[in-house]
Structure formats: structure tokens, C-alpha cells
Write a protein that holds these residues in place. Structure first.
Motif, PDB file in Angstrom:
ATOM      1  N   CYS A   3      73.096 -22.692 -59.673  1.00  0.00           N
ATOM      2  CA  CYS A   3      73.056 -22.559 -58.272  1.00  0.00           C
ATOM      3  C   CYS A   3      74.886 -22.337 -57.696  1.00  0.00           C
ATOM      4  CB  CYS A   3      72.464 -23.769 -57.670  1.00  0.00           C
ATOM      5  SG  CYS A   3      72.373 -23.599 -55.805  1.00  0.00           S
ATOM      6  N   LEU A   4      75.075 -21.964 -56.839  1.00  0.00           N
ATOM      7  CA  LEU A   4      76.520 -21.735 -56.426  1.00  0.00           C
ATOM      8  C   LEU A   4      76.301 -21.955 -54.927  1.00  0.00           C
ATOM      9  CD1 LEU A   4      79.547 -21.258 -57.116  1.00  0.00           C
ATOM     10  CD2 LEU A   4      79.082 -18.818 -56.502  1.00  0.00           C
ATOM     11  N   SER A   5      77.466 -22.980 -54.247  1.00  0.00           N
ATOM     12  CA  SER A   5      77.266 -23.209 -52.842  1.00  0.00           C
ATOM     13  C   SER A   5      78.732 -22.303 -52.298  1.00  0.00           C
ATOM     14  CB  SER A   5      77.943 -24.732 -52.758  1.00  0.00           C
ATOM     15  OG  SER A   5      76.891 -25.622 -52.958  1.00  0.00           O
ATOM     16  N   ILE A   6      78.101 -21.804 -51.279  1.00  0.00           N
ATOM     17  CA  ILE A   6      78.803 -20.722 -50.763  1.00  0.00           C
ATOM     18  C   ILE A   6      78.617 -21.240 -49.067  1.00  0.00           C
ATOM     19  CG2 ILE A   6      79.156 -18.529 -49.968  1.00  0.00           C
ATOM     20  CD1 ILE A   6      77.838 -17.826 -52.672  1.00  0.00           C
ATOM     21  N   SER A   7      79.942 -21.528 -48.380  1.00  0.00           N
ATOM     22  CA  SER A   7      79.790 -21.789 -47.214  1.00  0.00           C
ATOM     23  C   SER A   7      79.406 -20.818 -46.108  1.00  0.00           C
ATOM     24  CB  SER A   7      81.459 -22.274 -46.422  1.00  0.00           C
ATOM     25  OG  SER A   7      81.891 -23.442 -47.315  1.00  0.00           O
ATOM     26  N   GLN A   8      78.569 -21.287 -45.150  1.00  0.00           N
ATOM     27  CA  GLN A   8      78.101 -20.211 -44.048  1.00  0.00           C
ATOM     28  C   GLN A   8      79.592 -20.037 -43.146  1.00  0.00           C
ATOM     29  OE1 GLN A   8      75.535 -18.756 -43.966  1.00  0.00           O
ATOM     30  NE2 GLN A   8      73.859 -20.190 -44.162  1.00  0.00           N
ATOM     31  N   LEU A  35      70.989 -19.270 -57.707  1.00  0.00           N
ATOM     32  CA  LEU A  35      70.609 -19.484 -56.233  1.00  0.00           C
ATOM     33  C   LEU A  35      71.882 -19.566 -55.507  1.00  0.00           C
ATOM     34  CD1 LEU A  35      68.133 -22.203 -56.841  1.00  0.00           C
ATOM     35  CD2 LEU A  35      67.561 -20.007 -56.118  1.00  0.00           C
ATOM     36  N   VAL A  36      71.831 -19.114 -54.262  1.00  0.00           N
ATOM     37  CA  VAL A  36      72.903 -19.050 -53.235  1.00  0.00           C
ATOM     38  C   VAL A  36      72.343 -20.546 -52.097  1.00  0.00           C
ATOM     39  CG1 VAL A  36      73.966 -18.218 -51.311  1.00  0.00           C
ATOM     40  CG2 VAL A  36      73.229 -16.629 -53.410  1.00  0.00           C
ATOM     41  N   HIS A  37      73.349 -21.391 -52.513  1.00  0.00           N
ATOM     42  CA  HIS A  37      73.300 -22.577 -51.842  1.00  0.00           C
ATOM     43  C   HIS A  37      74.172 -22.335 -50.485  1.00  0.00           C
ATOM     44  CE1 HIS A  37      74.514 -26.943 -50.694  1.00  0.00           C
ATOM     45  NE2 HIS A  37      73.054 -26.993 -50.816  1.00  0.00           N
ATOM     46  N   ALA A  38      73.670 -22.754 -49.196  1.00  0.00           N
ATOM     47  CA  ALA A  38      74.530 -22.970 -48.026  1.00  0.00           C
ATOM     48  C   ALA A  38      74.819 -24.620 -47.668  1.00  0.00           C
ATOM     49  CB  ALA A  38      73.915 -22.208 -46.926  1.00  0.00           C
ATOM     50  N   PRO A  39      76.048 -24.972 -47.996  1.00  0.00           N
ATOM     51  CA  PRO A  39      76.140 -26.487 -47.921  1.00  0.00           C
ATOM     52  C   PRO A  39      76.207 -26.794 -46.315  1.00  0.00           C
ATOM     53  CG  PRO A  39      78.309 -25.257 -48.402  1.00  0.00           C
ATOM     54  CD  PRO A  39      77.202 -24.219 -48.449  1.00  0.00           C
ATOM     55  N   LEU A  40      76.225 -28.090 -45.880  1.00  0.00           N
ATOM     56  CA  LEU A  40      76.188 -28.348 -44.640  1.00  0.00           C
ATOM     57  C   LEU A  40      77.396 -27.924 -43.753  1.00  0.00           C
ATOM     58  CD1 LEU A  40      75.062 -32.043 -45.239  1.00  0.00           C
ATOM     59  CD2 LEU A  40      73.889 -30.371 -44.242  1.00  0.00           C
ATOM     60  N   ARG A  41      78.463 -27.509 -44.253  1.00  0.00           N
ATOM     61  CA  ARG A  41      79.708 -27.277 -43.378  1.00  0.00           C
ATOM     62  C   ARG A  41      79.596 -26.080 -43.010  1.00  0.00           C
ATOM     63  NH1 ARG A  41      85.384 -25.628 -45.589  1.00  0.00           N
ATOM     64  NH2 ARG A  41      86.381 -25.563 -43.464  1.00  0.00           N
ATOM     65  N   VAL A  58      71.251 -21.195 -41.701  1.00  0.00           N
ATOM     66  CA  VAL A  58      70.604 -22.432 -42.394  1.00  0.00           C
ATOM     67  C   VAL A  58      71.609 -22.992 -43.357  1.00  0.00           C
ATOM     68  CG1 VAL A  58      68.999 -22.907 -44.242  1.00  0.00           C
ATOM     69  CG2 VAL A  58      68.382 -21.093 -42.512  1.00  0.00           C
ATOM     70  N   THR A  59      71.547 -24.353 -43.295  1.00  0.00           N
ATOM     71  CA  THR A  59      72.615 -25.237 -43.935  1.00  0.00           C
ATOM     72  C   THR A  59      71.794 -26.329 -44.870  1.00  0.00           C
ATOM     73  OG1 THR A  59      73.033 -26.791 -42.313  1.00  0.00           O
ATOM     74  CG2 THR A  59      74.378 -24.813 -42.499  1.00  0.00           C
ATOM     75  N   GLY A  60      72.470 -26.813 -45.794  1.00  0.00           N
ATOM     76  CA  GLY A  60      71.923 -27.753 -46.736  1.00  0.00           C
ATOM     77  C   GLY A  60      70.822 -27.267 -47.543  1.00  0.00           C
ATOM     78  N   VAL A 113      61.526 -19.028 -47.989  1.00  0.00           N
ATOM     79  CA  VAL A 113      61.637 -20.245 -47.380  1.00  0.00           C
ATOM     80  C   VAL A 113      62.739 -21.118 -47.885  1.00  0.00           C
ATOM     81  CG1 VAL A 113      60.601 -22.535 -47.086  1.00  0.00           C
ATOM     82  CG2 VAL A 113      59.072 -20.456 -47.027  1.00  0.00           C
ATOM     83  N   PRO A 114      64.021 -21.512 -47.323  1.00  0.00           N
ATOM     84  CA  PRO A 114      64.793 -22.176 -47.711  1.00  0.00           C
ATOM     85  C   PRO A 114      64.581 -23.622 -48.671  1.00  0.00           C
ATOM     86  CG  PRO A 114      65.324 -21.458 -45.456  1.00  0.00           C
ATOM     87  CD  PRO A 114      64.046 -21.330 -45.678  1.00  0.00           C
TER      88      PRO A 114
END
Length: 153
Positions: A3-8, A35-41, A58-60, A113-114
Motif C-alpha cells: 500500500c502507498l499513501s498518496i495525499s488527496q 493499494l492506493v491509500h488516501a490519508p486524513l490530510r 475520501v480520506t483515511g 467500497v473504500p
């Protein structure tokens, strides 16, 4: 799965297919689906620049998947900026970077579904999702429906 976090809003651009290069200051040998992860920021200034509403993002959660096909090593920030149509970054975002690597992405798609999860730095192993009773029941009903459609009941 990795998984890789990529900011929105950039995670949204990846899963919609509009962003095909993800810039990083570090390289990786990893190749394959992640997986593409969208962090909270949420990067609100970038949302405004790109004409996107922060409240619609969508975040988190893991929001999609993509395949890391290869890595481009840009010799300079100027060289990376010449490819900006593929990554949508600004020169200011890359200020101070010594090296710029572009992760070439292919086959990006959105998850139906996220999946809520916490992100981490780098490419990380996504936690295995825990199914709830209702998700298990829904899966069984969907399978029963598929068998009914093909006459194997």
C-alpha cells in the motif's frame, strides 16, 4: 498487499487515471500491484488549483489500486516539471528535493467500497481487512445468486 499513501487530491487523480506518475524523493525496487491509500490530510490549495472540492474526497482509507510499472529517475526538478502533465505537481512542491523519482503507474482503478485504514510512510503492507458478520452474509448471498444465475444450485 502493499500500500502507498498518496495525499488527496492526488489519490483521487490516480484512481481516476488522470495521474500516471507519482513523485517521490526515494526510489524503490518494488514492481507490481498496490493499494492506493488516501490519508486524513487533504491538500486544500492543490484542490483549489485542480478545481476539486475537498469535501468530496475520501480520506483515511484505501481508495483504489494501481500497478507500479517502473521508476523514472529525473536528473533535476526542471526535468520532472517537464513531465508535469503526468504528475500534476508544482515546482514549489519539489523545492529542496535532491532527487526526484517518478513511479510510473498503470491500470489504476477505484475500489467499489473504500477500506478504512491508517497509512504509513513508504510502501507498507496493508493490514488484512476483518469481515463483519453482515459482510460475510452479503458475500454468501451474492455467491448463492451467482450459482442461481448459471443453474448450478
Amino acid at each position: 498487499m502493499r500500500c502507498l499513501s498518496i495525499s488527496q487530491p492526488y489519490a483521487e487523480l490516480v484512481v481516476s487515471g488522470a495521474k500516471t506518475v507519482e513523485l517521490r524523493s526515494w526510489n524503490t525496487r518494488f514492481r507490481g500491484e498496490f493499494l492506493v491509500h488516501a490519508p486524513l490530510r487533504v491538500r486544500r490549495r492543490d484542490c483549489a488549483r485542480l478545481g476539486m472540492r475537498p469535501s468530496s474526497l475520501v480520506t483515511g482509507a484505501a481508495v483504489g489500486r494501481a500497478t507500479l510499472h517502473g521508476v523514472i529517475e529525473y536528473p533535476s526538478v526542471s526535468a520532472a516539471m517537464a513531465d508535469s502533465a503526468r504528475h500534476h505537481a508544482t515546482r514549489a512542491m519539489l523545492a529542496g528535493w535532491r532527487r526526484v523519482y517518478g513511479f510510473e503507474l498503470r491500470g489504476a482503478s477505484r475500489l467499489a467500497v473504500p477500506v478504512p485504514m491508517a497509512g504509513r510512510l513508504g510502501l507498507f503492507e496493508a493490514p488484512a481487512p476483518r469481515a463483519t458478520d453482515s459482510e460475510i452474509l452479503l458475500g454468501l448471498l451474492e455467491e448463492e445468486h451467482r450459482y442461481g444465475l448459471v443453474g448450478h444450485h
